[in-house]
Design an enzyme around this catalytic site. Structure first.
Site, PDB file in Angstrom:
ATOM      1  N   CYS A 138      -4.698 -21.209   9.258  1.00  0.00           N
ATOM      2  CA  CYS A 138      -3.852 -20.503  10.216  1.00  0.00           C
ATOM      3  C   CYS A 138      -2.578 -20.039   9.535  1.00  0.00           C
ATOM      4  O   CYS A 138      -2.305 -20.374   8.388  1.00  0.00           O
ATOM      5  CB  CYS A 138      -3.509 -21.385  11.411  1.00  0.00           C
ATOM      6  SG  CYS A 138      -2.358 -22.705  10.991  1.00  0.00           S
TER       7      CYS A 138
ATOM      8  N   CYS B 248      -0.365 -22.701   8.303  1.00  0.00           N
ATOM      9  CA  CYS B 248      -0.838 -23.255   7.024  1.00  0.00           C
ATOM     10  C   CYS B 248      -0.202 -22.487   5.871  1.00  0.00           C
ATOM     11  O   CYS B 248       0.240 -23.075   4.873  1.00  0.00           O
ATOM     12  CB  CYS B 248      -2.364 -23.130   6.908  1.00  0.00           C
ATOM     13  SG  CYS B 248      -3.290 -24.067   8.114  1.00  0.00           S
TER      14      CYS B 248
ATOM     15  N   ASP C 215       7.588  18.279  -5.327  1.00  0.00           N
ATOM     16  CA  ASP C 215       7.713  18.874  -6.655  1.00  0.00           C
ATOM     17  C   ASP C 215       6.779  20.078  -6.689  1.00  0.00           C
ATOM     18  O   ASP C 215       5.805  20.143  -5.934  1.00  0.00           O
ATOM     19  CB  ASP C 215       7.306  17.827  -7.705  1.00  0.00           C
ATOM     20  CG  ASP C 215       7.193  18.424  -9.089  1.00  0.00           C
ATOM     21  OD1 ASP C 215       8.162  19.074  -9.514  1.00  0.00           O
ATOM     22  OD2 ASP C 215       6.140  18.252  -9.723  1.00  0.00           O
TER      23      ASP C 215
ATOM     24  N   ASP D 248       9.988  13.321 -12.216  1.00  0.00           N
ATOM     25  CA  ASP D 248      10.096  13.015 -10.783  1.00  0.00           C
ATOM     26  C   ASP D 248      10.366  11.537 -10.519  1.00  0.00           C
ATOM     27  O   ASP D 248      10.650  11.151  -9.379  1.00  0.00           O
ATOM     28  CB  ASP D 248       8.793  13.402 -10.051  1.00  0.00           C
ATOM     29  CG  ASP D 248       8.483  14.876 -10.168  1.00  0.00           C
ATOM     30  OD1 ASP D 248       9.414  15.683 -10.038  1.00  0.00           O
ATOM     31  OD2 ASP D 248       7.305  15.211 -10.403  1.00  0.00           O
TER      32      ASP D 248
END
Length: 753
Positions: free
Chosen positions: A30, A33, A440, A645
């Site tokens: 779970c 846990c 770009d 870029d």
């Protein structure tokens, strides 16, 4: 790392002595846990940071290897009932086998819990007064609670030893108390009879809660395995064995044994095992997995091939250049794994809630018990016990823990299916907020390489056919970057070059050569003028129009006349205008930035419908423009493909790299498009919207069960209509909440982008 899917991730240095490494985690059941494992590791000396992902069942740990070893971390985790997979050749395989065993064990427990619980429910509901009914129910429910449900008690005890609590604590307390109370009433009914009360038993509640929780776990385990199906498909693209050539003989070896520089044979229909360069032979290769393009690509000597792509009819040999974790396929798999394991900002909040949720629920259960004892009147103790047990059962935090990671996992998988690789969950959560996109130009809006867009012959068709071979021969020997575009265009027409008698390169003008006693040249307008050749009105009109469209004009001439005129440009991708139109239609502002000149930028912007553009922009200018938009309150997405870029990509809120771009751009970007189609950008933003919607819906369902369920379980309706929620129904509701959350996440797989 030998292969992305078959060896333990090597430690990666983060800073100084600190390294980062991921380990599979076993036995987590779970969200609480996951919080327990994370908390234990974070409090272990030598560990700088640990982040557990419940959905991927893994933990990323930053630690000092001089202060603690993976084995030491494993011992710390084992002390609270879990396990780490360390120091094995194939940890993912170990984890998969452990998960499969766990699934089969849960399946068996669920079946047997159901078989034993059904008669208990029938007796408890319809034949509660039958002779020895209570003893029969006790005999049937005892193995359900203490054998089939023993893992809950074992794990709860291990947690309690360290002052922690999780879902197992809730289940163990609720079912254990219900069974022991019922057993006491069965064995000693006179205790209640002397007080004028009927000794109620809740064997059916204890047994059915275990059965329902086991069923929920079974469905949850099954659903979780479905969320990573895209990753399994990617892993399946790599073959297990490969044929290498040693001393001119073929030998089949495991993929993990392949070394850089070895020669490998690929036969028709086989998957290419590693990245490399073709040395002999030729074939067509289906690279749709990498590029998204459906047309197979021709591969001959000197060409690059990639792992996971599929050879068609031919056969060839190639030299291994990148193996194991260095291949493009392995990088894609790793990117998907890291994204599925990354946490969205909302998940960090959910983790904190899950960490305090169980202690709070236990507190509410104790408060409920005390309130009933004080104000419950007749049957106060029975009602106090029943309501506190029901609160513990219905408040299981499984759904809360699964709400975000399952949606992220399915979203990442959906992205991979649509050629969108997501490196960070945060980009998935932010994408839907984007209201400004910067594109770009070169390689993003355009194809990224020069192409002959126009070829206008000024001679007859017959003469053009023979002179094409001369043009081919001149450009094949030219070193000018644009010459290759002309050669490629003529290749498409199946033109073959002639052997020139002489060849000369003319700096700043072009090239010239002699063939069959005539001299020919290819170059710019200066070359034409220097040779004294007049440019006629038709050609001048063509050249002016092409120049206005930001195309480079090239002339093919002989001693006296212009034979042909060509236009060369970086063509706009067919899908760019459509993608930009889609973005603008959604109310997103679109900008274009390029290092190219003003004329070219203007022509491309006009062609794709972008009104706001910046030309001659340096890398720093692009990043500065991102900052300017952010200062205006915009959420900015940057899409690029080059090293220039990368600065802007790092600055943007959401960064998207084109998959054919530079490695640096792809490393910096949070998302990578493994296709040249710009339409994937609006798809990525739409995927973000759908994923965030799924997360919100999941959190709603997870919280609504508890917000409504806990007060009802505590007996809020009892003063109004005498209703008390049966623990058995509470267990069913708890299981349903987890299943509903996972099922809702899986709906993303069929979402239209």
């Amino acid at each position: 790392m030998n292969t992305a899917s078959s060896t333990l991730e090597k430690p990666v240095r983060v800073s100084g002595a600190i390294v980062r490494q991921s380990f599979p985690v076993l036995e987590m059941t779970c969200a609480a846990c996951a919080v327990s494992v994370e908390s234990m590791l974070n409090n272990t000396p030598g560990v700088a940071k640990a982040v557990v992902n419940y959905a991927t069942q893994s933990v990323a740990v930053e630690y000092n290897p001089k202060a603690i070893t993976p084995a030491g971390m494993q011992q710390a985790v084992q002390s609270i009932g879990y396990d780490l997979v360390v120091d094995v050749e194939d940890p993912q395989q170990v984890q998969q086998e452990a998960q499969q065993r766990h699934y089969e064990a849960v399946k068996q427990r669920t079946i047997w819990a159901g078989i034993l619980s059904i008669p208990v429910v029938i007796i408890g509901m319809f034949f509660m007064d039958m002779p020895f009914g209570n003893y029969i129910m006790m005999a049937l429910s005892a193995p359900v609670v203490f054998w089939l449900g023993r893992s809950y008690f074992i794990n709860a005890w291990k947690q309690a030893r360290h002052g922690k609590a999780n879902m197992d604590t809730l289940v163990a307390l609720s079912t254990g108390i219900a069974f022991l109370f019922s057993a006491f009433n069965t064995l000693n009914p006179d205790f209640w009879h002397r007080r004028g009360l009927h000794p109620h038993v809740y064997f059916e509640a204890a047994a059915v809660v275990i059965a329902f929780i086991s069923l929920g776990k079974l469905l949850e385990e099954r659903a979780k395995s479905n969320t990573s199906s895209a990753l399994k498909k990617l892993m399946g693209l790599q073959p297990k064995t490969v044929r290498v050539i040693e001393d001119e003989a073929e030998r089949e070896v495991p993929i993990a044994a392949v070394k850089v520089g070895q020669l490998i044979v690929v036969r028709p229909g086989e998957k290419i095992p590693v990245d490399g360069t073709v040395t002999a032979g030729s074939s067509y290769v289906d690279e749709s997995m990498i590029s998204g393009e459906p047309v197979p690509v021709e591969k001959k000597a000197g060409e690059t091939v990639f792992a996971g792509t599929i050879n068609q009819k031919g056969s060839f040999r190639f030299r291994a250049d990148k193996v194991g974790g260095e291949t493009i396929l392995a990088q894609i798999i790793r990117m998907v794994q890291e994204a599925q394991g990354s946490k969205a900002p909302v998940q960090k909040l959910v983790d904190k809630i899950a960490g305090i949720f169980v202690p709070v629920v236990i507190g509410i259960a104790l408060l409920t018990f005390a309130a009933w004892i004080i104000f419950g009147g007749e049957n106060a103790f029975t009602h106090a016990l029943l309501t506190s047990v029901t609160v513990l059962v219905i408040a299981c935090p499984c759904a809360l823990g699964l709400a975000t990671p399952t949606a992220i996992m399915v979203g990442v998988g959906k992205g991979a299916d649509n050629n969108i690789l997501i490196k960070d969950a945060e980009s998935l959560e932010l994408g839907y907020k984007v209201n400004a996109v910067i594109l770009d130009k070169t390689g993003t809006i355009t194809e990224g390489k020069p192409t002959v867009t126009e070829l206008a012959w000024q001679v007859s068709d017959t003469e053009a056919n023979s002179l094409s071979a001369v043009l081919y021969a001149l450009e094949a020997q030219s070193e000018h970057p644009l010459a290759e575009a002309v050669v490629e265009r003529l290749k498409q027409s199946r033109v073959k070059g002639v052997t020139l008698d002489s060849f000369e390169s003319l700096t700043g003008q072009g090239v010239r050569g002699r063939w069959e006693s005539s001299e020919y040249a290819v170059g710019n307008a200066r070359l034409v003028a220097k040779r004294g050749i007049l440019i006629g009105p038709t050609v001048k009109q063509l050249a002016t129009r092409w120049q206005d469209e930001a195309k480079t004009v090239v002339y093919f001439i002989d001693d006296t006349r212009i034979l042909a005129v060509l236009a060369i440009a970086d063509p706009v991708k067919q899908t760019s205008r459509e993608a930009i139109h889609t973005l603008r239609k959604r109310g997103i502002a679109v900008y274009m930035m390029t290092g190219d000149n003003q004329q070219t930028a203007q022509a491309v912007a006009k062609a794709v419908g972008v009104s706001d553009y910046r030309a001659e922009a340096l890398p720093a200018d692009k990043a500065q423009f991102v900052k300017e938009l952010q200062a205006q309150g915009k959420v900015v997405a940057m899409i690029g493909d080059g090293i220039n870029d990368s600065q802007a990509l790092a600055q943007a809120d959401v960064s998207i790299a084109m998959g054919r771009g530079s490695d640096i751009a792809m490393d910096v970007a949070k998302m990578t498009l493994i296709t040249s189609d710009l339409n994937s950008v609006p798809k990525a933003l739409q995927l973000s919207k759908k994923t965030v919607q799924a997360i919100r819906q999941n959190l709603f369902w997870a919280f609504i069960y508890n917000l409504i369920g806990i007060p009802i379980a505590a007996g809020l309706l009892y003063p109004v209509n005498g209703f008390l929620l049966n623990p058995m129904i509470a267990g069913a509701a708890m299981a349903l909440s987890s299943v509903s959350v996972v099922s809702n996440s899986l709906r993303l797989r069929s979402a239209k982008l």
